[in-house]
Design a protein around this motif. Structure first.
Motif, mmCIF file in Angstrom:
data_model
loop_
_atom_site.group_PDB
_atom_site.id
_atom_site.type_symbol
_atom_site.label_atom_id
_atom_site.label_comp_id
_atom_site.label_asym_id
_atom_site.label_seq_id
_atom_site.Cartn_x
_atom_site.Cartn_y
_atom_site.Cartn_z
ATOM 1 N N SER A 170 63.611 -10.095 17.273
ATOM 2 C CA SER A 170 62.681 -11.173 17.662
ATOM 3 C C SER A 170 61.612 -10.630 18.556
ATOM 4 O O SER A 170 61.664 -9.835 19.293
ATOM 5 N N GLY A 171 60.050 -11.051 18.547
ATOM 6 C CA GLY A 171 59.268 -10.564 19.591
ATOM 7 C C GLY A 171 59.534 -11.114 20.924
ATOM 8 O O GLY A 171 59.442 -10.270 21.752
ATOM 9 N N ALA A 172 60.452 -12.338 21.046
ATOM 10 C CA ALA A 172 60.523 -12.806 22.318
ATOM 11 C C ALA A 172 61.684 -11.943 23.156
ATOM 12 O O ALA A 172 61.788 -11.574 24.192
ATOM 13 N N LYS A 173 62.759 -11.382 22.339
ATOM 14 C CA LYS A 173 63.791 -10.523 22.925
ATOM 15 C C LYS A 173 63.207 -9.022 22.964
ATOM 16 O O LYS A 173 63.444 -8.168 23.881
ATOM 17 N N TRP A 174 62.477 -8.692 22.132
ATOM 18 C CA TRP A 174 62.012 -7.254 21.905
ATOM 19 C C TRP A 174 60.910 -6.916 23.046
ATOM 20 O O TRP A 174 60.916 -5.906 23.556
ATOM 21 N N GLY A 175 60.392 -7.872 23.404
ATOM 22 C CA GLY A 175 58.974 -7.724 24.375
ATOM 23 C C GLY A 175 57.994 -7.113 23.574
ATOM 24 O O GLY A 175 56.765 -6.893 24.246
ATOM 25 N N ARG A 176 57.994 -7.014 22.271
ATOM 26 C CA ARG A 176 56.677 -6.539 21.445
ATOM 27 C C ARG A 176 56.448 -7.242 20.356
ATOM 28 O O ARG A 176 57.639 -8.143 19.776
ATOM 29 N N GLY A 177 55.508 -7.436 19.556
ATOM 30 C CA GLY A 177 55.262 -8.334 18.345
ATOM 31 C C GLY A 177 55.244 -9.944 19.031
ATOM 32 O O GLY A 177 55.212 -10.142 20.271
ATOM 33 N N PRO A 178 54.858 -10.754 17.999
ATOM 34 C CA PRO A 178 54.593 -12.152 18.479
ATOM 35 C C PRO A 178 56.030 -12.801 18.645
ATOM 36 O O PRO A 178 56.664 -12.431 18.201
ATOM 37 N N ARG A 179 55.778 -13.867 19.690
ATOM 38 C CA ARG A 179 56.900 -14.674 19.822
ATOM 39 C C ARG A 179 57.029 -15.840 18.656
ATOM 40 O O ARG A 179 57.873 -16.388 18.629
ATOM 41 N N THR A 180 55.951 -15.936 18.035
ATOM 42 C CA THR A 180 56.000 -17.053 16.860
ATOM 43 C C THR A 180 55.169 -16.367 15.800
ATOM 44 O O THR A 180 54.533 -15.125 15.879
ATOM 45 N N ASP A 181 55.066 -16.952 14.451
ATOM 46 C CA ASP A 181 54.436 -16.383 13.400
ATOM 47 C C ASP A 181 53.002 -16.674 13.905
ATOM 48 O O ASP A 181 52.507 -17.339 14.305
ATOM 49 N N ILE A 182 52.147 -15.592 13.548
ATOM 50 C CA ILE A 182 50.747 -15.241 13.726
ATOM 51 C C ILE A 182 50.185 -14.948 12.386
ATOM 52 O O ILE A 182 50.824 -14.509 11.515
ATOM 53 N N HIS A 183 49.025 -14.895 12.374
ATOM 54 C CA HIS A 183 48.237 -14.491 11.093
ATOM 55 C C HIS A 183 48.162 -13.021 10.878
ATOM 56 O O HIS A 183 48.594 -12.328 11.673
ATOM 57 N N SER A 184 48.597 -12.594 9.805
ATOM 58 C CA SER A 184 48.938 -11.171 9.177
ATOM 59 C C SER A 184 47.922 -10.171 9.586
ATOM 60 O O SER A 184 48.153 -9.171 9.642
ATOM 61 N N SER A 185 46.475 -10.670 9.666
ATOM 62 C CA SER A 185 45.471 -9.847 9.904
ATOM 63 C C SER A 185 45.829 -8.962 11.269
ATOM 64 O O SER A 185 45.173 -8.072 11.537
ATOM 65 N N GLU A 186 46.559 -9.819 12.047
ATOM 66 C CA GLU A 186 46.878 -9.041 13.491
ATOM 67 C C GLU A 186 47.976 -7.882 13.388
ATOM 68 O O GLU A 186 48.147 -7.209 14.398
ATOM 69 N N LYS A 187 48.446 -7.690 12.147
ATOM 70 C CA LYS A 187 49.272 -6.397 11.879
ATOM 71 C C LYS A 187 48.720 -5.189 12.481
ATOM 72 O O LYS A 187 49.522 -4.247 12.830
ATOM 73 N N ALA A 188 47.488 -5.239 12.328
ATOM 74 C CA ALA A 188 46.629 -3.855 12.835
ATOM 75 C C ALA A 188 46.884 -3.503 14.189
ATOM 76 O O ALA A 188 46.472 -2.476 14.552
ATOM 77 N N ARG A 189 47.185 -4.576 14.844
ATOM 78 C CA ARG A 189 47.558 -4.209 16.509
ATOM 79 C C ARG A 189 48.647 -4.722 17.103
ATOM 80 O O ARG A 189 48.764 -4.746 18.044
ATOM 81 N N VAL A 190 49.403 -5.671 16.126
ATOM 82 C CA VAL A 190 50.646 -6.343 17.022
ATOM 83 C C VAL A 190 51.852 -5.909 16.189
ATOM 84 O O VAL A 190 51.823 -5.367 14.755
ATOM 85 N N ASP A 191 52.755 -5.338 16.936
ATOM 86 C CA ASP A 191 54.294 -5.049 16.122
ATOM 87 C C ASP A 191 54.829 -5.912 15.545
ATOM 88 O O ASP A 191 54.502 -7.196 15.749
#
Length: 511
Positions: free
Chosen positions: A248-269
């Motif tokens: 999870s993004g919350a536990k990892w400290g990277r990536g989103p904490r909730t689902d976000i738009h997939s276009s953000e994959k270019a800059r989000v883990d």
């Protein structure tokens, strides 16, 4: 066709063997039963009770106790208690645990020996849309090649075989006979989630004391092969660990904490990709062999006797039947039949039961999930333990930088082994032989049941499975159990019932 001729479920050649006095003695269980002349009376009672036995299975299926969904668990325990009382158990009690309750019951007829019986009253989840008939209606349908079967969740795992055992007690009482052995019944409602609290039931002082008087413990089964009617007598079972791996993004400290738009994959883990990367480290590239650090350190190789038993089993068991039942065409590495059986008995496994992340409905939904879950089961062989395997899994992930991946264990238990020369195993083999059933002795069941609770300290009893009859589809859609067999090699409900009668008399008399 009369009920008697239609519903016995026994093949004709076995039935005719019971018509003469000389052959009658040959087919009665043990010296006690052979001398008593009780078999015909008990059989007549089992045949007369056929309709009630069928209804008992159907009514039980209609009440689904599903531990994973916390569905009707108290009702399931109460119903199990009612079934036990109805079958003649004098002392019946609900046993609370830190999870769902179990049931403990005793039937004391003043016999010299005691026998332990294990029941589960819970079943797996189901999706009605996947079934050909509603999974809780327990419809009786004609199944080509098998006869009349009950279709429903829990039909073979385990309500059909368990109800057949209860039918044996009803038949004995209806015939005016007592059970040849005293019985200790221990039931749980969490087997399908790995029996996380079953040890709390068995370790209660009065239950432990009752079990320690027993010759062993069996779970009813209905696994006759459709091709030859054969059964396997298993000298143990693999252990299991059921768990979830969560990224999870919350536990990892990277990536989103909730689902976000997939276009953000270019800059989000992506937590989903992180979970996939963690999973690939657990097994070899083909996915077939565990690669957790130190996982094989405690694995005991097959003994010479176990290899010998597997070789004999390979000659008696049908490879074609096995592949047909599983819906597969090839084994791992295209192994020949005997080598596939060796692998089945000897290898620990890491299996992905399910992968869940993001959107899984119709069409697409362009999201980058904030959480991903893998449902995993580990199958364990001697001398592995649940505690050691979970610790090694955690250490393996941590060493590779996956400290954020959560390991949530929901249940499990160790492997089990029973001595081939124990009274329990010898009684099973004697009963099967007397009933004309081809038998293979196999080192261990590839599936799992909490037999280790009985075979390990402080109980220390032989434990295994016993039963005639047939069913299939456990954990799958259209699960079924045969009640009127059209296959001359497979028993129906009455035949399965009489198999348990035979077994109890064998336990009473075996030396």
């Amino acid at each position: 066709m009369t009920n008697t001729s239609k519903r016995t479920g026994l093949v004709q050649d076995r039935r005719t063997l019971l018509t003469g006095a000389a052959t009658f003695t040959l087919f009665t269980p043990g010296l006690t039963f052979a001398a008593s002349g009780d078999l015909a009376a008990v059989r007549k009672a089992a045949e007369a009770g056929f309709d009630a036995s069928v209804k008992r299975i159907q009514d039980w299926i209609a009440l689904p106790s599903i531990a994973a969904e916390n569905r009707d668990m108290d009702k399931g325990a109460d119903y199990m208690m009612a079934l036990a009382r109805d079958a003649g158990f004098q002392q019946v009690e609900k046993v609370p645990t830190d999870g769902h309750p179990g049931v403990f019951a005793t039937l004391d007829v003043g016999a010299k020996r005691w026998m332990g019986i294990y029941f589960m009253y819970d079943v797996k989840q189901f999706d009605p849309a996947e079934w050909s008939s509603p999974p809780l209606e327990a419809r009786i349908v004609d199944k080509p090649g098998f006869g009349k079967v009950i279709v429903g969740r829990g039909a073979v795992n385990q309500k059909g075989p368990e109800a057949a055992f209860l039918a044996a007690l009803h038949a004995l009482r209806a015939a005016g006979r007592k059970s040849p052995v005293n019985l200790v019944l221990v039931c749980e409602g969490e087997e399908e989630i790995g029996s996380p609290h079953f040890h709390q039931i068995v370790s209660r002082p009065h239950i432990l004391a009752a079990l320690k008087r027993c010759e062993g413990v069996v779970i009813p089964a209905g696994w006759q092969s459709p091709s030859n009617g054969g059964v396997s007598v298993n000298l143990g079972a693999k252990g299991i660990v059921e768990l979830e791996l969560v990224a999870s993004g919350a536990k990892w400290g990277r990536g989103p904490r909730t689902d976000i738009h997939s276009s953000e994959k270019a800059r989000v883990d992506s937590p989903a990709w992180r979970l996939v990367q963690a999973l690939t480290t657990l097994v070899t590239p083909d996915g077939n062999t565990p690669a957790i650090d130190g996982y094989f350190e405690k694995v005991r190789p097959l003994t010479a006797r176990e290899r010998e038993l597997i070789g004999l089993a390979a000659q008696r068991m049908s490879e074609a039947d096995a592949k047909r039942a599983l819906g597969v065409d090839r084994w791992i590495d295209d192994l020949p039949w005997e080598k596939a059986l060796e692998r089945l008995a000897s290898q620990p496994t890491i299996n992905i039961e399910g992968l869940v992340s993001g959107y899984t409905g119709p069409g697409g939904k362009t999201v980058l999930p904030g959480r991903a879950v893998a449902k995993i089961d580990l199958r364990l062989v001697p001398n592995m333990t649940m505690a050691d395997c979970v610790a090694k899994l955690r250490a393996h992930l941590d060493k590779r930088g996956f400290q954020d991946i959560e390991v949530n264990v929901s249940g499990g238990y160790d492997p089990t082994e029973t001595d081939e020369n124990s009274r329990l195993i010898r009684a099973e083999l004697n009963s099967y032989k007397r009933l004309g059933v081809e038998t293979s002795v196999y080192p261990r069941l590839a599936g799992s049941w909490p037999g280790a609770v009985f075979t390990s300290a402080p109980v220390g009893l032989p434990a295994g499975q016993f039963g005639l009859g047939h069913g299939s589809g456990a954990h799958a859609p259209n699960e079924y159990y045969v009640i009127e067999s059209s296959n001359p090699k497979v028993e129906g409900l009455v035949g399965a019932t009489m198999g348990y009668v035979d077994f109890l008399y064998e336990i009473a008399s075996i030396r």
